[in-house]
Design an enzyme around this catalytic site. Structure first.
Site, PDB file in Angstrom:
ATOM      1  CG  HIS A  72      -1.916 -11.424   6.402  1.00 46.38           C
ATOM      2  ND1 HIS A  72      -2.423 -10.255   5.901  1.00 46.38           N
ATOM      3  CD2 HIS A  72      -2.987 -12.172   6.790  1.00 46.38           C
ATOM      4  CE1 HIS A  72      -3.756 -10.290   5.975  1.00 46.38           C
ATOM      5  NE2 HIS A  72      -4.106 -11.437   6.521  1.00 46.38           N
ATOM      6  CE1 TYR A 200       0.206  -0.228   3.778  1.00 45.57           C
ATOM      7  CE2 TYR A 200       0.480  -2.510   3.088  1.00 45.57           C
ATOM      8  CZ  TYR A 200       0.439  -1.545   4.089  1.00 45.57           C
ATOM      9  OH  TYR A 200       0.639  -1.923   5.396  1.00 45.57           O
ATOM     10  N   PRO A 292       0.845   5.543   9.441  1.00 47.62           N
ATOM     11  CG  PRO A 292      -1.454   5.609   9.091  1.00 47.62           C
ATOM     12  CD  PRO A 292      -0.290   6.486   9.390  1.00 47.62           C
ATOM     13  CE  LYS A 296       7.608  -1.826   9.744  1.00 47.16           C
ATOM     14  NZ  LYS A 296       7.714  -3.256  10.000  1.00 47.16           N
ATOM     15  CE1 TYR A 384       3.411  -4.302   5.608  1.00 47.94           C
ATOM     16  CE2 TYR A 384       3.465  -6.690   5.882  1.00 47.94           C
ATOM     17  CZ  TYR A 384       2.756  -5.510   5.798  1.00 47.94           C
ATOM     18  OH  TYR A 384       1.386  -5.532   5.923  1.00 47.94           O
TER      19      TYR A 384
END
Length: 389
Positions: A72, A200, A292, A296, A384
């Protein structure tokens, strides 16, 4: 029984550490309270940082990861009306890989016998002894027999509820914790994901996440109150709510289907210091929990393991004690940065009880700033993909 390193817990952290130490010729025995089937039944995270995948590549336990993992290059934040893409690859030069934690565990478990990694499953009444000295040991029951395992070091990879952290005296340890006033209702369904990247979503009705395990299996979540019950959320209600919260663009691409797993997980931020006491080390969820949001958890466990494998290899193979002495401080420096990022993203993307109109407008302003600022998107992308070891 005797070994050099005794590991409590055969989840991905314990197995990964065991493989790394065995590759350096260090004797390791892993003790696990559950059965192999139970361990593999845990449905967990699926976004792997480069740190985690690099360790699997280094061990050569990566055939299925290479074949089935989904690279990704970015992810999206949704604000109810638009999708804000964080182009991780363009901003950092790196990407993440979607590959389920269950599959990582399965691969590590399958490779253990051929690589001489001893794992004892179904161990009951595990207890740690003499951790403040140089000759700690474990006691446990197995097949109705009482067993003792002597070691030079013990590593607790046994999660939040395991015995390892509890073996450290209260006078030595310090706990930091934030419990969030909501949970995530998640479902797993054999339907294609609504997008090829994670989304998200911040919506007036609450948070939602669109994720996946493969190109044909999706993982979706919606924020719910802590008193909600799974039974109150039949599949149709879940899909209706998810589609609204993802917004018209992403929600319009959702494929409905029967759930094959459904559960509610509470969210918390938790850190225990120090991560070493005497001859006992903590790694993974035994020492820290992150919400979550940001994916991580498993990746922090992998960075703990990377630091600890380096330290223990130095101790046994080069008589270098510095890595062992510095492990806790080194690991915690990265842990707290990951805690900060997970807290920040959770605060930005969720609706909190008692949230005021001012609080909501701050969230909207922050999302708009991220949409318009390359610097803001770069900071998010760097966290990220995982900060450097």
């Amino acid at each position: 029984m005797k070994t050099q390193v005794a590991i409590v817990g055969a989840g991905p952290a314990g197995l990964l550490l065991g493989h790394l130490l065995r590759a350096e010729g260090i004797a390791v025995t892993i003790i696990e309270r559950a059965s192999p089937d139970y361990v593999l039944g845990r449905i967990r995270a699926g976004v792997l940082e480069r740190t985690t995948t690099d360790l699997l590549h280094r061990l050569g336990i990566d055939a299925r990861l290479n074949a089935e993992g989904l690279p990704h290059d970015g992810f999206m934040l949704a604000d109810g009306e638009r999708l804000i893409r964080i182009d991780v690859k363009a901003l950092t030069g790196r990407n993440v890989t979607v590959y389920g934690q269950t599959e990582v565990t399965r691969d590590l478990m399958a490779a253990a016998p051929e690589r001489g990694l001893e794992v004892i499953y179904d161990a009951g009444d595990v207890a740690l002894h003499d951790i403040e000295g140089d000759a700690p040991y474990l006691t446990f029951t197995n097949d109705g027999r009482e067993e003792r395992l002597d070691a030079r070091f013990i590593v607790g990879c046994d999660g939040f509820h395991g015995p390892s952290r509890k073996a450290i005296p209260a006078s030595v340890g310090r706990t930091y914790e934030k419990v969030y006033p909501f949970g995530w209702l998640g479902i797993l369904a054999d339907v294609p994901p609504c997008d090829h990247e994670l989304i998200y979503a911040n919506h007036d009705r609450g948070f939602a996440l669109a994720s996946m395990r493969s190109e044909t299996r999706s993982r979706y979540y919606v924020q719910v109150a802590l008193d909600e019950k799974v039974e109150d959320w039949p599949d149709d209600r879940f899909w209706d709510e998810l589609i609204v919260r993802l917004g018209p663009e992403a929600g319009g691409r959702v494929t409905r289907g029967p759930s094959i797993e459904k559960s509610i997980a509470p969210l918390r931020s938790f850190v225990f210091e120090p991560m070493r006491h005497g001859s006992l080390f903590l790694a993974g969820d035994s020492a820290h929990i992150v919400p979550p949001t940001g994916a991580k958890g498993l990746n922090l466990a992998a960075s703990d393991v990377a630091y600890l494998a380096e330290a223990l290899t130095g101790f046994f193979n080069r008589a270098d004690h510095d890595g062992v002495a510095g492990y806790s401080d080194r690991a915690l420096a990265r842990v707290w940065k990951a805690e900060r990022f997970s807290w920040q993203l959770t605060t930005l993307m969720h609706r909190f009880p008692g949230q005021t109109a001012f609080d909501r407008r701050i969230q909207v302003a922050e999302l708009d700033y991220i949409a318009r600022s390359k610097a803001a998107r770069t900071a998010i992308a760097e966290n990220y993909i995982g900060l450097p070891l």
